[in-house]
Design an enzyme around this catalytic site. Structure first.
Site, PDB file in Angstrom:
ATOM      1  N   THR A  35     -27.848  -9.114 118.978  1.00  0.00           N
ATOM      2  CA  THR A  35     -28.493  -9.318 120.268  1.00  0.00           C
ATOM      3  C   THR A  35     -27.452  -9.244 121.384  1.00  0.00           C
ATOM      4  OG1 THR A  35     -30.093 -10.810 119.244  1.00  0.00           O
ATOM      5  CG2 THR A  35     -29.861 -10.973 121.623  1.00  0.00           C
ATOM      6  N   GLY A  36     -27.870  -8.744 122.546  1.00  0.00           N
ATOM      7  CA  GLY A  36     -27.001  -8.775 123.715  1.00  0.00           C
ATOM      8  C   GLY A  36     -26.785  -7.410 124.330  1.00  0.00           C
ATOM      9  N   THR A  38     -24.101  -5.516 124.666  1.00  0.00           N
ATOM     10  CA  THR A  38     -23.326  -4.538 123.885  1.00  0.00           C
ATOM     11  C   THR A  38     -24.178  -3.996 122.742  1.00  0.00           C
ATOM     12  OG1 THR A  38     -21.336  -5.799 124.422  1.00  0.00           O
ATOM     13  CG2 THR A  38     -21.120  -4.127 122.733  1.00  0.00           C
ATOM     14  N   GLY A  89     -22.427  -8.291 118.752  1.00  0.00           N
ATOM     15  CA  GLY A  89     -21.340  -8.549 119.679  1.00  0.00           C
ATOM     16  C   GLY A  89     -20.780  -9.948 119.493  1.00  0.00           C
ATOM     17  N   LYS A 101     -20.376 -17.194 119.427  1.00  0.00           N
ATOM     18  CA  LYS A 101     -21.551 -16.389 119.758  1.00  0.00           C
ATOM     19  C   LYS A 101     -22.660 -17.314 120.247  1.00  0.00           C
ATOM     20  CE  LYS A 101     -22.834 -13.306 116.791  1.00  0.00           C
ATOM     21  NZ  LYS A 101     -23.188 -12.484 117.969  1.00  0.00           N
ATOM     22  N   GLY A 103     -24.200 -16.621 123.591  1.00  0.00           N
ATOM     23  CA  GLY A 103     -24.410 -16.461 125.029  1.00  0.00           C
ATOM     24  C   GLY A 103     -25.803 -15.940 125.351  1.00  0.00           C
ATOM     25  N   GLU A 110     -28.928 -14.873 114.528  1.00  0.00           N
ATOM     26  CA  GLU A 110     -27.755 -14.014 114.302  1.00  0.00           C
ATOM     27  C   GLU A 110     -26.994 -14.468 113.061  1.00  0.00           C
ATOM     28  OE1 GLU A 110     -26.935 -12.729 118.961  1.00  0.00           O
ATOM     29  OE2 GLU A 110     -25.783 -14.354 118.082  1.00  0.00           O
ATOM     30  N   LYS A 128     -12.955  -9.959 125.330  1.00  0.00           N
ATOM     31  CA  LYS A 128     -13.462 -10.981 124.403  1.00  0.00           C
ATOM     32  C   LYS A 128     -12.417 -11.444 123.379  1.00  0.00           C
ATOM     33  CE  LYS A 128     -17.746 -10.566 126.021  1.00  0.00           C
ATOM     34  NZ  LYS A 128     -17.670  -9.428 126.922  1.00  0.00           N
TER      35      LYS A 128
END
Length: 230
Positions: A35-36, A38, A89, A101, A103, A110, A128
């Site tokens: 997810t996210g 990127t 990501g 992780k 965010g 995840e 990162k």
């Protein structure tokens, strides 16, 4: 006169690593998708080879919607066995492959998909990469009735926890729980820290990924994609 090549934007770096992740996709298999922002670049890239994969197991409602919109089948995690690879990501990653992780508030799902996968490929831009986890506020998914006690437990470790808000209300995860974001931590032993916080009653998931750390990190840098193997 020297031709100066303009620096790539963070968005362009995300596109680069999203494309680079395609080489870890196993033809004919189901791929784990995170997810996210990127990962969205990876999903877009995956759509270009969607005929080569059976589909995906997704870690969030948002990723599921994007995958389906691009014509990629999405399977329930319970309906498939072990996945060859999970691509996601990170908000932070250290030089051993441990990550922070959550965010995007999808940390529990995840971690579930990561645990179901033989290989975790982290895709991130070089901002990162850190020596020690903890600069990014640590997300922790918590059952609401435990919030104040968990806050006190983090305070005892030197951390300050606050409930993540959205539109003036507590943000609810896809699982209907709240997120605490914890600042002020230096996570020098991610494995021990993850194990400790996981034992606290009411904690659904802590956003330290040490037991499910990355196998590989594709890092977007000014010099192109750098591969870190752990």
């Amino acid at each position: 006169m020297t031709n100066l090549i303009p620096a790539l934007t963070q968005d362009e770096l995300k596109t680069l690593v999203g494309l680079a992740a395609l080489r870890y996709v196993v033809p004919g298999e189901i791929v784990g998708v995170g997810t996210g922002s990127t990962v969205n670049k990876f999903i877009d890239a995956l759509a270009t080879i969607k005929d080569q994969v059976k589909g995906a197991v997704s870690s969030s409602e948002a990723s599921t919607a994007r995958l389906l919109a691009l014509g990629i089948a999405v399977f329930d995690a319970n309906d498939v066995g072990e996945l060859a690879v999970y691509i996601d990501g990170a908000d932070e990653i250290d030089y051993q492959g441990h990550m922070v992780k959550g965010g995007g508030a999808a940390l529990t799902r995840e971690k579930i998909v990561a645990a179901q996968s033989r290989k975790f490929v982290c895709i991130a831009d070089e901002s990162k990469l850190v020596q020690t986890l903890g600069q990014f506020p640590l997300p922790v998914e918590v059952i609401p009735m435990a919030v104040n006690r968990v806050k006190r437990q983090f305070a005892a470790l030197g951390g300050m926890a606050s409930i993540r808000q959205k539109d003036g209300q507590a943000l609810l995860t896809d699982n209907g729980q709240v997120i605490l974001d914890v600042t002020g931590l230096q996570i020098s032993d991610p494995l021990a820290f993850e194990s400790q916080v996981n034992q606290w009653p009411g904690v659904v998931c802590v956003g330290v990924f040490a037991h499910q750390k990355a196998s590989v990190c594709l890092l977007g840098t000014a010099q192109g994609v750098k591969t870190l193997d752990f």
